[in-house]
Scaffold this motif. Structure first.
Motif, PDB file in Angstrom:
ATOM      1  N   THR A  29     -17.048 -17.770  10.957  1.00 19.40           N
ATOM      2  CA  THR A  29     -15.675 -18.091  10.577  1.00 19.40           C
ATOM      3  C   THR A  29     -15.414 -17.503   9.195  1.00 19.40           C
ATOM      4  OG1 THR A  29     -16.306 -20.236   9.633  1.00 19.40           O
ATOM      5  CG2 THR A  29     -15.580 -20.210  11.935  1.00 19.40           C
ATOM      6  N   THR A  30     -14.213 -16.986   9.026  1.00 18.62           N
ATOM      7  CA  THR A  30     -13.810 -16.388   7.759  1.00 18.62           C
ATOM      8  C   THR A  30     -12.406 -16.841   7.404  1.00 18.62           C
ATOM      9  OG1 THR A  30     -12.870 -14.417   8.819  1.00 18.62           O
ATOM     10  CG2 THR A  30     -15.183 -14.288   8.167  1.00 18.62           C
ATOM     11  N   GLU A  31     -12.066 -16.644   6.141  1.00 27.01           N
ATOM     12  CA  GLU A  31     -10.695 -16.840   5.689  1.00 27.01           C
ATOM     13  C   GLU A  31     -10.472 -15.935   4.491  1.00 27.01           C
ATOM     14  OE1 GLU A  31      -9.723 -20.609   3.728  1.00 27.01           O
ATOM     15  OE2 GLU A  31     -11.873 -21.039   3.673  1.00 27.01           O
ATOM     16  N   ILE A  32      -9.225 -15.652   4.221  1.00 30.50           N
ATOM     17  CA  ILE A  32      -8.878 -14.862   3.047  1.00 30.50           C
ATOM     18  C   ILE A  32      -8.373 -15.822   1.984  1.00 30.50           C
ATOM     19  CG2 ILE A  32      -7.347 -13.106   2.123  1.00 30.50           C
ATOM     20  CD1 ILE A  32      -7.523 -11.734   4.889  1.00 30.50           C
ATOM     21  N   ASN A  33      -8.995 -15.759   0.811  1.00 29.23           N
ATOM     22  CA  ASN A  33      -8.615 -16.628  -0.298  1.00 29.23           C
ATOM     23  C   ASN A  33      -7.987 -15.795  -1.406  1.00 29.23           C
ATOM     24  OD1 ASN A  33      -9.497 -19.329   0.432  1.00 29.23           O
ATOM     25  ND2 ASN A  33     -11.537 -18.449   0.466  1.00 29.23           N
ATOM     26  N   GLN A  34      -6.837 -16.231  -1.861  1.00 27.79           N
ATOM     27  CA  GLN A  34      -6.163 -15.582  -2.977  1.00 27.79           C
ATOM     28  C   GLN A  34      -6.430 -16.398  -4.238  1.00 27.79           C
ATOM     29  OE1 GLN A  34      -4.203 -12.566  -2.986  1.00 27.79           O
ATOM     30  NE2 GLN A  34      -4.673 -12.923  -5.142  1.00 27.79           N
ATOM     31  N   TYR A  35      -7.207 -15.825  -5.139  1.00 33.31           N
ATOM     32  CA  TYR A  35      -7.477 -16.438  -6.431  1.00 33.31           C
ATOM     33  C   TYR A  35      -6.512 -15.837  -7.453  1.00 33.31           C
ATOM     34  CZ  TYR A  35     -11.754 -18.001  -4.129  1.00 33.31           C
ATOM     35  OH  TYR A  35     -12.653 -18.577  -3.262  1.00 33.31           O
ATOM     36  N   PRO A  36      -6.441 -16.398  -8.652  1.00 35.04           N
ATOM     37  CA  PRO A  36      -5.499 -15.854  -9.642  1.00 35.04           C
ATOM     38  C   PRO A  36      -5.661 -14.350  -9.897  1.00 35.04           C
ATOM     39  CG  PRO A  36      -6.285 -17.980 -10.382  1.00 35.04           C
ATOM     40  CD  PRO A  36      -7.079 -17.621  -9.144  1.00 35.04           C
ATOM     41  N   ASN A  37      -6.894 -13.868  -9.914  1.00 34.34           N
ATOM     42  CA  ASN A  37      -7.112 -12.454 -10.235  1.00 34.34           C
ATOM     43  C   ASN A  37      -7.774 -11.646  -9.128  1.00 34.34           C
ATOM     44  OD1 ASN A  37      -6.099 -12.683 -12.910  1.00 34.34           O
ATOM     45  ND2 ASN A  37      -8.012 -13.673 -13.495  1.00 34.34           N
ATOM     46  N   LEU A  65     -12.284 -11.992   0.957  1.00 31.89           N
ATOM     47  CA  LEU A  65     -12.621 -12.457   2.292  1.00 31.89           C
ATOM     48  C   LEU A  65     -13.809 -13.394   2.133  1.00 31.89           C
ATOM     49  CD1 LEU A  65     -12.350 -12.331   5.401  1.00 31.89           C
ATOM     50  CD2 LEU A  65     -14.024 -10.465   5.342  1.00 31.89           C
ATOM     51  N   THR A  66     -13.655 -14.633   2.572  1.00 31.83           N
ATOM     52  CA  THR A  66     -14.708 -15.633   2.445  1.00 31.83           C
ATOM     53  C   THR A  66     -15.336 -15.881   3.804  1.00 31.83           C
ATOM     54  OG1 THR A  66     -13.505 -16.699   0.647  1.00 31.83           O
ATOM     55  CG2 THR A  66     -15.225 -17.992   1.718  1.00 31.83           C
ATOM     56  N   ILE A  67     -16.654 -15.734   3.883  1.00 35.44           N
ATOM     57  CA  ILE A  67     -17.401 -16.085   5.082  1.00 35.44           C
ATOM     58  C   ILE A  67     -17.766 -17.554   4.938  1.00 35.44           C
ATOM     59  CG2 ILE A  67     -19.451 -15.633   6.470  1.00 35.44           C
ATOM     60  CD1 ILE A  67     -19.413 -12.757   5.263  1.00 35.44           C
ATOM     61  N   ASP A  68     -17.136 -18.397   5.740  1.00 38.31           N
ATOM     62  CA  ASP A  68     -17.332 -19.848   5.633  1.00 38.31           C
ATOM     63  C   ASP A  68     -18.574 -20.324   6.363  1.00 38.31           C
ATOM     64  OD1 ASP A  68     -14.932 -20.409   4.160  1.00 38.31           O
ATOM     65  OD2 ASP A  68     -13.831 -20.029   5.999  1.00 38.31           O
ATOM     66  N   ALA A  69     -18.808 -19.805   7.548  1.00 40.95           N
ATOM     67  CA  ALA A  69     -19.953 -20.239   8.358  1.00 40.95           C
ATOM     68  C   ALA A  69     -20.443 -19.057   9.174  1.00 40.95           C
ATOM     69  CB  ALA A  69     -19.558 -21.387   9.277  1.00 40.95           C
ATOM     70  N   LEU A  70     -21.755 -18.973   9.323  1.00 40.17           N
ATOM     71  CA  LEU A  70     -22.366 -17.896  10.090  1.00 40.17           C
ATOM     72  C   LEU A  70     -23.594 -18.477  10.773  1.00 40.17           C
ATOM     73  CD1 LEU A  70     -22.936 -14.296   8.902  1.00 40.17           C
ATOM     74  CD2 LEU A  70     -24.807 -15.558   9.924  1.00 40.17           C
ATOM     75  N   ARG A 106     -11.159  -4.533   3.564  1.00 41.26           N
ATOM     76  CA  ARG A 106     -10.376  -3.400   3.029  1.00 41.26           C
ATOM     77  C   ARG A 106      -8.996  -3.340   3.679  1.00 41.26           C
ATOM     78  NH1 ARG A 106     -13.849   0.187   0.201  1.00 41.26           N
ATOM     79  NH2 ARG A 106     -16.036  -0.294   0.622  1.00 41.26           N
ATOM     80  N   ASP A 107      -8.952  -3.510   4.998  1.00 41.43           N
ATOM     81  CA  ASP A 107      -7.660  -3.498   5.712  1.00 41.43           C
ATOM     82  C   ASP A 107      -6.733  -4.605   5.233  1.00 41.43           C
ATOM     83  OD1 ASP A 107      -8.473  -1.325   7.221  1.00 41.43           O
ATOM     84  OD2 ASP A 107      -8.914  -2.515   9.023  1.00 41.43           O
ATOM     85  N   MET A 108      -7.301  -5.736   4.821  1.00 41.10           N
ATOM     86  CA  MET A 108      -6.518  -6.888   4.353  1.00 41.10           C
ATOM     87  C   MET A 108      -6.291  -6.860   2.834  1.00 41.10           C
ATOM     88  SD  MET A 108      -5.721  -8.717   6.992  1.00 41.10           S
ATOM     89  CE  MET A 108      -5.459  -7.180   7.859  1.00 41.10           C
ATOM     90  N   HIS A 109      -6.653  -5.734   2.212  1.00 38.39           N
ATOM     91  CA  HIS A 109      -6.446  -5.523   0.770  1.00 38.39           C
ATOM     92  C   HIS A 109      -7.207  -6.531  -0.084  1.00 38.39           C
ATOM     93  CE1 HIS A 109      -3.463  -2.618   1.989  1.00 38.39           C
ATOM     94  NE2 HIS A 109      -2.918  -3.539   2.731  1.00 38.39           N
ATOM     95  N   CYS A 110      -8.410  -6.889   0.365  1.00 40.77           N
ATOM     96  CA  CYS A 110      -9.266  -7.788  -0.402  1.00 40.77           C
ATOM     97  C   CYS A 110     -10.050  -6.990  -1.456  1.00 40.77           C
ATOM     98  CB  CYS A 110     -10.249  -8.510   0.509  1.00 40.77           C
ATOM     99  SG  CYS A 110      -9.458  -9.669   1.646  1.00 40.77           S
ATOM    100  N   ASP A 111     -10.386  -7.660  -2.540  1.00 38.36           N
ATOM    101  CA  ASP A 111     -11.179  -7.052  -3.606  1.00 38.36           C
ATOM    102  C   ASP A 111     -12.675  -7.153  -3.345  1.00 38.36           C
ATOM    103  OD1 ASP A 111      -8.933  -6.419  -5.393  1.00 38.36           O
ATOM    104  OD2 ASP A 111      -8.717  -8.604  -5.484  1.00 38.36           O
ATOM    105  N   GLY A 112     -13.070  -8.014  -2.415  1.00 38.39           N
ATOM    106  CA  GLY A 112     -14.474  -8.197  -2.126  1.00 38.39           C
ATOM    107  C   GLY A 112     -14.696  -9.246  -1.055  1.00 38.39           C
ATOM    108  N   ILE A 113     -15.968  -9.549  -0.847  1.00 35.16           N
ATOM    109  CA  ILE A 113     -16.385 -10.534   0.163  1.00 35.16           C
ATOM    110  C   ILE A 113     -17.283 -11.545  -0.539  1.00 35.16           C
ATOM    111  CG2 ILE A 113     -17.664 -10.882   2.309  1.00 35.16           C
ATOM    112  CD1 ILE A 113     -17.009  -7.953   3.012  1.00 35.16           C
ATOM    113  N   GLU A 114     -17.099 -12.827  -0.204  1.00 33.63           N
ATOM    114  CA  GLU A 114     -17.961 -13.873  -0.756  1.00 33.63           C
ATOM    115  C   GLU A 114     -18.471 -14.765   0.359  1.00 33.63           C
ATOM    116  OE1 GLU A 114     -15.919 -16.504  -3.466  1.00 33.63           O
ATOM    117  OE2 GLU A 114     -14.357 -16.962  -2.005  1.00 33.63           O
ATOM    118  N   MET A 115     -19.630 -15.370   0.084  1.00 30.02           N
ATOM    119  CA  MET A 115     -20.199 -16.311   1.043  1.00 30.02           C
ATOM    120  C   MET A 115     -21.085 -17.292   0.285  1.00 30.02           C
ATOM    121  SD  MET A 115     -22.582 -15.574   4.345  1.00 30.02           S
ATOM    122  CE  MET A 115     -23.176 -16.911   5.347  1.00 30.02           C
ATOM    123  N   GLY A 116     -21.014 -18.526   0.664  1.00 30.70           N
ATOM    124  CA  GLY A 116     -21.910 -19.537   0.116  1.00 30.70           C
ATOM    125  C   GLY A 116     -22.617 -20.175   1.289  1.00 30.70           C
TER     126      GLY A 116
END
Length: 67
Positions: free
Chosen positions: A15-23, A27-32, A53-63
């Protein structure tokens, strides 16, 4: 939700979601989870890279945690 198939069998789910932070927009990988992760992880990560990249994200994060 993203599903990984081997033939007709589902071997992974993500599962993923796109998170917009102030700066940044990330793309956040929530569960894998899944079976035989080593066999498909590189493919799904390259898919997420292209999607971010297609969604104009600056990067990918996962916890998370092992297991």
């Amino acid at each position: 939700m993203w599903l990984v198939y081997e033939g007709a069998e589902i071997v992974g789910a993500v599962t993923t979601e796109i998170n917009q932070y102030p700066n940044r927009r990330l793309l956040t990988i929530d569960a894998l989870a899944g079976e035989r992760l080593k066999e498909w992880l590189a493919l799904i990560l390259s898919t997420f890279d292209a999607y971010a990249r297609d969604m104009h994200c600056d990067g990918i994060e996962m916890g998370g945690r092992p297991g």
